[in-house]
Scaffold this motif. Structure first.
Motif, PDB file in Angstrom:
ATOM      1  N   THR A   9     -19.843   3.117 -17.148  1.00 36.04           N
ATOM      2  CA  THR A   9     -21.124   3.775 -17.395  1.00 36.04           C
ATOM      3  C   THR A   9     -21.779   4.133 -16.063  1.00 36.04           C
ATOM      4  O   THR A   9     -21.421   3.595 -15.012  1.00 36.04           O
ATOM      5  CB  THR A   9     -22.067   2.858 -18.181  1.00 36.04           C
ATOM      6  OG1 THR A   9     -22.338   1.688 -17.387  1.00 36.04           O
ATOM      7  CG2 THR A   9     -21.458   2.436 -19.510  1.00 36.04           C
ATOM      8  N   ALA A  10     -22.740   5.034 -16.126  1.00 33.40           N
ATOM      9  CA  ALA A  10     -23.438   5.458 -14.903  1.00 33.40           C
ATOM     10  C   ALA A  10     -24.122   4.275 -14.215  1.00 33.40           C
ATOM     11  O   ALA A  10     -24.210   4.225 -12.982  1.00 33.40           O
ATOM     12  CB  ALA A  10     -24.465   6.535 -15.224  1.00 33.40           C
ATOM     13  N   GLU A  11     -24.611   3.318 -15.015  1.00 37.29           N
ATOM     14  CA  GLU A  11     -25.274   2.155 -14.435  1.00 37.29           C
ATOM     15  C   GLU A  11     -24.279   1.187 -13.800  1.00 37.29           C
ATOM     16  O   GLU A  11     -24.583   0.514 -12.801  1.00 37.29           O
ATOM     17  CB  GLU A  11     -26.077   1.409 -15.508  1.00 37.29           C
ATOM     18  CG  GLU A  11     -27.223   2.202 -16.119  1.00 37.29           C
ATOM     19  CD  GLU A  11     -26.742   3.234 -17.136  1.00 37.29           C
ATOM     20  OE1 GLU A  11     -25.552   3.159 -17.568  1.00 37.29           O
ATOM     21  OE2 GLU A  11     -27.536   4.116 -17.501  1.00 37.29           O
ATOM     22  N   THR A  12     -23.083   1.101 -14.374  1.00 34.78           N
ATOM     23  CA  THR A  12     -22.096   0.126 -13.910  1.00 34.78           C
ATOM     24  C   THR A  12     -21.297   0.638 -12.718  1.00 34.78           C
ATOM     25  O   THR A  12     -20.952  -0.135 -11.811  1.00 34.78           O
ATOM     26  CB  THR A  12     -21.117  -0.215 -15.056  1.00 34.78           C
ATOM     27  OG1 THR A  12     -21.859  -0.697 -16.174  1.00 34.78           O
ATOM     28  CG2 THR A  12     -20.108  -1.264 -14.627  1.00 34.78           C
ATOM     29  N   PRO A  67     -21.757   2.214  -9.828  1.00 38.75           N
ATOM     30  CA  PRO A  67     -22.065   1.882  -8.419  1.00 38.75           C
ATOM     31  C   PRO A  67     -21.810   0.418  -8.077  1.00 38.75           C
ATOM     32  O   PRO A  67     -21.731   0.070  -6.892  1.00 38.75           O
ATOM     33  CB  PRO A  67     -23.563   2.218  -8.296  1.00 38.75           C
ATOM     34  CG  PRO A  67     -23.858   3.122  -9.442  1.00 38.75           C
ATOM     35  CD  PRO A  67     -22.956   2.687 -10.544  1.00 38.75           C
ATOM     36  N   ARG A  68     -21.680  -0.441  -9.091  1.00 42.69           N
ATOM     37  CA  ARG A  68     -21.528  -1.875  -8.843  1.00 42.69           C
ATOM     38  C   ARG A  68     -20.066  -2.329  -8.858  1.00 42.69           C
ATOM     39  O   ARG A  68     -19.795  -3.521  -8.696  1.00 42.69           O
ATOM     40  CB  ARG A  68     -22.330  -2.668  -9.883  1.00 42.69           C
ATOM     41  CG  ARG A  68     -23.826  -2.404  -9.824  1.00 42.69           C
ATOM     42  CD  ARG A  68     -24.614  -3.341 -10.722  1.00 42.69           C
ATOM     43  NE  ARG A  68     -24.426  -3.054 -12.143  1.00 42.69           N
ATOM     44  CZ  ARG A  68     -23.846  -3.882 -13.015  1.00 42.69           C
ATOM     45  NH1 ARG A  68     -23.374  -5.044 -12.599  1.00 42.69           N
ATOM     46  NH2 ARG A  68     -23.748  -3.553 -14.273  1.00 42.69           N
ATOM     47  N   THR A 114     -18.530  -8.920 -13.514  1.00 45.83           N
ATOM     48  CA  THR A 114     -18.253  -8.022 -14.622  1.00 45.83           C
ATOM     49  C   THR A 114     -16.750  -7.966 -14.904  1.00 45.83           C
ATOM     50  O   THR A 114     -15.920  -8.180 -14.016  1.00 45.83           O
ATOM     51  CB  THR A 114     -18.737  -6.590 -14.316  1.00 45.83           C
ATOM     52  OG1 THR A 114     -17.945  -6.041 -13.256  1.00 45.83           O
ATOM     53  CG2 THR A 114     -20.208  -6.581 -13.921  1.00 45.83           C
ATOM     54  N   THR A 173     -20.325  -1.860 -20.647  1.00 50.27           N
ATOM     55  CA  THR A 173     -20.114  -1.278 -19.323  1.00 50.27           C
ATOM     56  C   THR A 173     -19.073  -0.158 -19.322  1.00 50.27           C
ATOM     57  O   THR A 173     -18.837   0.450 -18.273  1.00 50.27           O
ATOM     58  CB  THR A 173     -19.690  -2.363 -18.313  1.00 50.27           C
ATOM     59  OG1 THR A 173     -18.532  -3.034 -18.799  1.00 50.27           O
ATOM     60  CG2 THR A 173     -20.814  -3.374 -18.113  1.00 50.27           C
TER      61      THR A 173
END
Length: 240
Positions: free
Chosen positions: A191-194, A196-197, A81, A141
């Protein structure tokens, strides 16, 4: 070894030696005899490669610029990313400022007004940060309401601030300092999805250290010309 290969090695040794001398003495007080001695060559050999001190300084800045571009490109190639590439690139930059005299001297010569040296490395870094943020926005993201320009400005301000502070206290260039910045910013940026990664300590970053290994990097530390020459000679040997 061919004549061309020897010339290339000598030029690189002179650039590294010059970085050490510029870093220690500043541009105005740097002497060509120290630069040539640090590279293990005569001043005549130095003038074969560089017309004058300004040309040597320009080569240091250009080498630091090339290293920054190559690092960032390699990092983006291996990361999934753009946000992780941004974090990793910032850690790589601070790592170069911590460990590499060419990068440190290049930023100082380019940005401090001691002399007008192009390119401006902070502007180059700002451009790269903005590119990665634009890429992250296109990939969806970045969190809603994030200003890419404000984020780029904050990132450059922090890394440039660490570079300046690190001249006198190298702990500012320790990985944990930059990790703390990203720990503060990433929850708002991604973003909330991105989120943690993305690893705020960087992927492939060495464990944070605050030990005496960094102490010898303090640029404000007083050294004799012999010490400077010895350090530059070691750097030149490493380059070859």
């Amino acid at each position: 070894m061919t004549k061309q290969e020897r010339a290339t090695r000598t030029r690189q040794a002179l650039i590294r030696s010059a970085a050490v001398v510029f870093e220690q003495h500043g541009y105005a007080q740097a002497r060509l005899v120290l630069i040539s001695a640090g590279a293990g060559v005569s001043t005549g050999a130095l003038h074969f490669h560089f017309e004058n001190k300004a040309a040597v300084a320009e080569a240091v800045v250009e080498e630091a610029s090339r290293e920054l571009r190559d690092l960032s490109a390699a990092i983006r190639h291996r990361t999934d990313t753009a946000l992780q590439a941004l974090v990793d690139s910032s850690h790589a930059l601070v790592g170069r400022l911590r460990e590499d005299p060419v990068s440190r001297a290049g930023f100082r010569l380019s940005c401090d007004g001691e002399r007008a040296a192009a390119p401006d490395l902070r502007m180059e870094w700002h451009h790269r940060v903005r590119e990665l943020l634009d890429e992250a926005a296109a990939a969806g993201t970045l969190a809603d309401g994030i200003s890419r320009e404000d984020t780029a400005a904050a990132t450059v301000a922090v890394t440039a601030g660490f570079e300046m502070l690190g001249r006198h206290d190298p702990e500012w260039l320790s990985p944990y300092r930059l990790t703390g910045f990203w720990q503060l910013l990433l929850p708002r940026l991604a973003t909330a999805e991105t989120f943690p990664r993305v690893d705020p300590s960087g992927t492939g970053t060495a464990p944070p250290t605050r030990g005496p290994a960094l102490a010898g990097l303090a640029i404000g530390e007083t050294k004799s010309p012999v010490d400077v020459t010895a350090g530059a000679t070691a750097a030149a040997a490493e380059a070859t």
